[in-house]
Scaffold this motif. Structure first.
Motif, PDB file in Angstrom:
ATOM      1  N   TYR A   4      44.202  12.312  14.037  1.00  0.00           N
ATOM      2  CA  TYR A   4      44.316  10.871  13.830  1.00  0.00           C
ATOM      3  C   TYR A   4      43.061  10.284  13.204  1.00  0.00           C
ATOM      4  O   TYR A   4      43.143   9.368  12.378  1.00  0.00           O
ATOM      5  N   GLN A   5      41.893  10.789  13.577  1.00  0.00           N
ATOM      6  CA  GLN A   5      40.661  10.272  12.987  1.00  0.00           C
ATOM      7  C   GLN A   5      40.594  10.602  11.495  1.00  0.00           C
ATOM      8  O   GLN A   5      40.178   9.773  10.691  1.00  0.00           O
ATOM      9  N   ILE A   6      41.011  11.802  11.127  1.00  0.00           N
ATOM     10  CA  ILE A   6      41.046  12.172   9.714  1.00  0.00           C
ATOM     11  C   ILE A   6      42.102  11.340   8.979  1.00  0.00           C
ATOM     12  O   ILE A   6      41.854  10.814   7.883  1.00  0.00           O
ATOM     13  N   PHE A   7      43.274  11.204   9.588  1.00  0.00           N
ATOM     14  CA  PHE A   7      44.350  10.394   9.009  1.00  0.00           C
ATOM     15  C   PHE A   7      43.867   8.957   8.786  1.00  0.00           C
ATOM     16  O   PHE A   7      44.072   8.375   7.714  1.00  0.00           O
ATOM     17  N   TYR A   8      43.207   8.406   9.797  1.00  0.00           N
ATOM     18  CA  TYR A   8      42.689   7.039   9.707  1.00  0.00           C
ATOM     19  C   TYR A   8      41.732   6.898   8.518  1.00  0.00           C
ATOM     20  O   TYR A   8      41.860   5.973   7.713  1.00  0.00           O
ATOM     21  N   GLN A   9      40.808   7.831   8.411  1.00  0.00           N
ATOM     22  CA  GLN A   9      39.831   7.717   7.325  1.00  0.00           C
ATOM     23  C   GLN A   9      40.484   7.929   5.962  1.00  0.00           C
ATOM     24  O   GLN A   9      40.117   7.266   4.993  1.00  0.00           O
ATOM     25  N   ASN A  10      41.460   8.828   5.885  1.00  0.00           N
ATOM     26  CA  ASN A  10      42.215   8.979   4.636  1.00  0.00           C
ATOM     27  C   ASN A  10      42.882   7.656   4.260  1.00  0.00           C
ATOM     28  O   ASN A  10      42.839   7.237   3.097  1.00  0.00           O
ATOM     29  N   LEU A  11      43.498   7.010   5.242  1.00  0.00           N
ATOM     30  CA  LEU A  11      44.184   5.741   4.987  1.00  0.00           C
ATOM     31  C   LEU A  11      43.212   4.655   4.523  1.00  0.00           C
ATOM     32  O   LEU A  11      43.534   3.866   3.631  1.00  0.00           O
ATOM     33  N   ARG A  12      42.016   4.620   5.132  1.00  0.00           N
ATOM     34  CA  ARG A  12      41.017   3.634   4.705  1.00  0.00           C
ATOM     35  C   ARG A  12      40.665   3.870   3.236  1.00  0.00           C
ATOM     36  O   ARG A  12      40.566   2.924   2.452  1.00  0.00           O
ATOM     37  N   GLY A  13      40.477   5.125   2.878  1.00  0.00           N
ATOM     38  CA  GLY A  13      40.159   5.444   1.490  1.00  0.00           C
ATOM     39  C   GLY A  13      41.273   5.033   0.541  1.00  0.00           C
ATOM     40  O   GLY A  13      41.013   4.496  -0.543  1.00  0.00           O
ATOM     41  N   PHE A  14      42.520   5.279   0.938  1.00  0.00           N
ATOM     42  CA  PHE A  14      43.654   4.869   0.091  1.00  0.00           C
ATOM     43  C   PHE A  14      43.657   3.350  -0.072  1.00  0.00           C
ATOM     44  O   PHE A  14      43.865   2.830  -1.172  1.00  0.00           O
ATOM     45  N   HIS A  15      43.456   2.644   1.019  1.00  0.00           N
ATOM     46  CA  HIS A  15      43.444   1.177   1.007  1.00  0.00           C
ATOM     47  C   HIS A  15      42.352   0.655   0.071  1.00  0.00           C
ATOM     48  O   HIS A  15      42.590  -0.241  -0.728  1.00  0.00           O
ATOM     49  N   TRP A  16      41.180   1.225   0.165  1.00  0.00           N
ATOM     50  CA  TRP A  16      40.057   0.761  -0.656  1.00  0.00           C
ATOM     51  C   TRP A  16      40.213   1.130  -2.120  1.00  0.00           C
ATOM     52  O   TRP A  16      39.786   0.389  -2.996  1.00  0.00           O
ATOM     53  N   ASN A  17      40.779   2.284  -2.406  1.00  0.00           N
ATOM     54  CA  ASN A  17      40.709   2.853  -3.750  1.00  0.00           C
ATOM     55  C   ASN A  17      42.009   2.823  -4.551  1.00  0.00           C
ATOM     56  O   ASN A  17      42.006   3.256  -5.707  1.00  0.00           O
ATOM     57  N   ILE A  18      43.088   2.335  -3.962  1.00  0.00           N
ATOM     58  CA  ILE A  18      44.365   2.345  -4.673  1.00  0.00           C
ATOM     59  C   ILE A  18      44.260   1.502  -5.949  1.00  0.00           C
ATOM     60  O   ILE A  18      43.618   0.450  -5.957  1.00  0.00           O
ATOM     61  N   GLN A  19      44.869   2.002  -7.019  1.00  0.00           N
ATOM     62  CA  GLN A  19      44.885   1.292  -8.292  1.00  0.00           C
ATOM     63  C   GLN A  19      46.287   1.395  -8.889  1.00  0.00           C
ATOM     64  O   GLN A  19      47.080   2.223  -8.471  1.00  0.00           O
ATOM     65  N   GLY A  20      46.562   0.573  -9.831  1.00  0.00           N
ATOM     66  CA  GLY A  20      47.826   0.665 -10.554  1.00  0.00           C
ATOM     67  C   GLY A  20      48.798  -0.448 -10.210  1.00  0.00           C
ATOM     68  O   GLY A  20      48.477  -1.395  -9.492  1.00  0.00           O
ATOM     69  N   LYS A  21      50.007  -0.282 -10.728  1.00  0.00           N
ATOM     70  CA  LYS A  21      51.027  -1.332 -10.622  1.00  0.00           C
ATOM     71  C   LYS A  21      51.484  -1.596  -9.190  1.00  0.00           C
ATOM     72  O   LYS A  21      52.005  -2.661  -8.899  1.00  0.00           O
ATOM     73  N   ASN A  22      51.308  -0.634  -8.302  1.00  0.00           N
ATOM     74  CA  ASN A  22      51.717  -0.815  -6.907  1.00  0.00           C
ATOM     75  C   ASN A  22      50.555  -1.220  -6.007  1.00  0.00           C
ATOM     76  O   ASN A  22      50.658  -1.161  -4.785  1.00  0.00           O
ATOM     77  N   PHE A  23      49.447  -1.631  -6.624  1.00  0.00           N
ATOM     78  CA  PHE A  23      48.255  -1.981  -5.849  1.00  0.00           C
ATOM     79  C   PHE A  23      48.558  -2.987  -4.739  1.00  0.00           C
ATOM     80  O   PHE A  23      48.230  -2.747  -3.581  1.00  0.00           O
ATOM     81  N   PHE A  24      49.155  -4.119  -5.092  1.00  0.00           N
ATOM     82  CA  PHE A  24      49.335  -5.189  -4.112  1.00  0.00           C
ATOM     83  C   PHE A  24      50.209  -4.749  -2.949  1.00  0.00           C
ATOM     84  O   PHE A  24      49.900  -5.004  -1.784  1.00  0.00           O
ATOM     85  N   GLU A  25      51.281  -4.069  -3.238  1.00  0.00           N
ATOM     86  CA  GLU A  25      52.205  -3.571  -2.204  1.00  0.00           C
ATOM     87  C   GLU A  25      51.513  -2.548  -1.302  1.00  0.00           C
ATOM     88  O   GLU A  25      51.547  -2.656  -0.077  1.00  0.00           O
ATOM     89  N   LEU A  26      50.893  -1.551  -1.905  1.00  0.00           N
ATOM     90  CA  LEU A  26      50.333  -0.452  -1.121  1.00  0.00           C
ATOM     91  C   LEU A  26      49.035  -0.821  -0.431  1.00  0.00           C
ATOM     92  O   LEU A  26      48.763  -0.334   0.673  1.00  0.00           O
TER      93      LEU A  26
END
Length: 147
Positions: A18-40
């Motif tokens: 869960y700690q690894i999953f959490y940190q992966n999710l934080r990275g996705f949240h911070w770094n997501i780009q593209g047309k689905n940015f707002f949704e994701l």
């Protein structure tokens, strides 16, 4: 040896994942780009917030049954099955990673539920049942997004 040591060890493994999953999710949240940015961006924040609550719930369960939750990142890295990811900016890679991580977490939770049932640890069994029920729905939604 503590009566529930096997369950404690399994829960600590889950806590690490869960700690690894959490940190992966934080990275996705911070770094997501593209047309689905707002949704994701919003969805990833929801998911990491839920995951953070589960981290606390698992640690408290470990304490409740007489164990000590592991609590440093090196131990998480040494114990986790999940792998940290970095520099993920695209939506499909992020969502595929979430799906893969959730599938592994659910398998682990089901194994803990079964082990807890075998030793009459109904609290852990109930906790895992609730986690699995919620996450199977989340998994279905992210898989639907990928189609």
């Amino acid at each position: 040896m503590i009566k529930n040591q096997n369950i404690i060890d399994q829960l600590n493994g889950l806590l690490s994942d869960y700690q690894i999953f959490y940190q992966n999710l934080r990275g996705f949240h911070w770094n997501i780009q593209g047309k689905n940015f707002f949704e994701l961006h919003v969805k990833f924040e929801e998911l990491y917030t839920e995951t953070n609550v589960k981290v606390d719930d698992i640690a408290e369960r470990i304490l409740t049954i007489g164990g000590t939750p592991i609590h440093n990142f090196q131990d998480y890295l040494d114990t986790a099955e999940l792998v940290p990811v970095k520099n993920v900016h695209d939506d499909e890679t992020a969502v595929k990673t979430i799906v893969s991580n959730l599938e592994k977490i659910i398998i682990k939770e089901k194994a803990i539920k079964e082990a807890a049932g075998a030793v009459d640890d109904s609290g852990t069994e109930d906790q895992m049942s609730a986690f699995v029920e919620e996450q199977e729905k989340t998994l279905w939604m992210y898989k639907a997004w990928l189609k």
